[in-house]
Design a protein around this motif. Structure first.
Motif, short mmCIF file in Angstrom:
data_model
loop_
_atom_site.label_atom_id
_atom_site.label_comp_id
_atom_site.label_asym_id
_atom_site.label_seq_id
_atom_site.Cartn_x
_atom_site.Cartn_y
_atom_site.Cartn_z
N ARG A 128 0.83 -1.21 0.00
CA ARG A 128 0.00 0.00 0.00
C ARG A 128 0.87 1.26 0.00
O ARG A 128 0.57 2.23 -0.67
CB ARG A 128 -0.93 0.01 1.21
N GLU A 129 1.93 1.21 0.81
CA GLU A 129 2.83 2.38 0.88
C GLU A 129 3.49 2.63 -0.47
O GLU A 129 3.60 3.78 -0.91
CB GLU A 129 3.89 2.15 1.96
N ALA A 184 2.31 1.81 -3.39
CA ALA A 184 1.30 2.27 -4.34
C ALA A 184 0.92 3.73 -4.13
O ALA A 184 0.57 4.43 -5.08
CB ALA A 184 0.05 1.39 -4.23
N SER A 185 1.01 4.21 -2.89
CA SER A 185 0.62 5.58 -2.61
C SER A 185 1.79 6.55 -2.64
O SER A 185 1.59 7.76 -2.50
CB SER A 185 -0.09 5.66 -1.25
N ALA A 186 3.00 6.07 -2.82
CA ALA A 186 4.18 6.94 -2.84
C ALA A 186 4.18 7.77 -4.12
O ALA A 186 3.76 7.30 -5.18
CB ALA A 186 5.45 6.09 -2.78
N PRO A 187 4.64 9.03 -4.01
CA PRO A 187 4.70 9.88 -5.22
C PRO A 187 5.69 9.29 -6.21
O PRO A 187 6.72 8.73 -5.85
CB PRO A 187 5.19 11.24 -4.70
N ARG A 188 5.38 9.48 -7.47
CA ARG A 188 6.25 8.92 -8.52
C ARG A 188 7.05 9.98 -9.19
O ARG A 188 6.83 11.03 -9.41
CB ARG A 188 5.41 8.17 -9.55
#
Length: 118
Positions: free
Chosen positions: A111-112, A114-118
């Motif tokens: 989850r972390e 997937a939610s991290a800025p790219r």
């Protein structure tokens, strides 16, 4: 109820436990039955992707191992419910730390990421 022994000797307790819960669906069946007794169709809906053949086979094996109880009601149409035995409840309790490990070490990092800025 006598527990059916499968061929082969067990190396340790983990080996014996894995024989009871081995397979993709057995632990999920135990989890679904932890909530409440279920009929076959209810279990099938709770476990998308399981085939009738595999579900029936796993339920028979779990019943033979004394983990699941199958209750037949003398009604028309026939009704059968599956529930956990005390042995099944204790098995679910033993699996709870494994579920917590999966949440903490597999699901949370995914989850972390997937939610991290790219």
């Amino acid at each position: 109820m006598a527990v059916a022994r499968r061929p082969g000797a067990y190396v340790c307790g983990i080996d014996a436990a894995m024989d009871v819960i081995g397979g993709k669906w057995k632990v999920l069946i135990l989890w679904a039955l932890h909530e409440r007794p279920c009929r076959f169709g209810e279990l099938r809906r709770e476990l998308p992707g399981v085939t009738e053949k595999v579900l029936a086979s796993h339920l028979r094996e779990l019943e033979a191992d004394g983990v699941v109880h199958r209750e037949e009601y003398d009604e028309v149409p026939p009704r059968v419910e599956y529930s956990l035995t005390p042995r099944g409840v204790s098995l679910n309790e033993a699996l709870a730390p494994l579920g917590a490990w999966g949440r903490d070490h597999v699901l949370a990092p995914a989850r972390e990421a997937a939610s991290a800025p790219r």
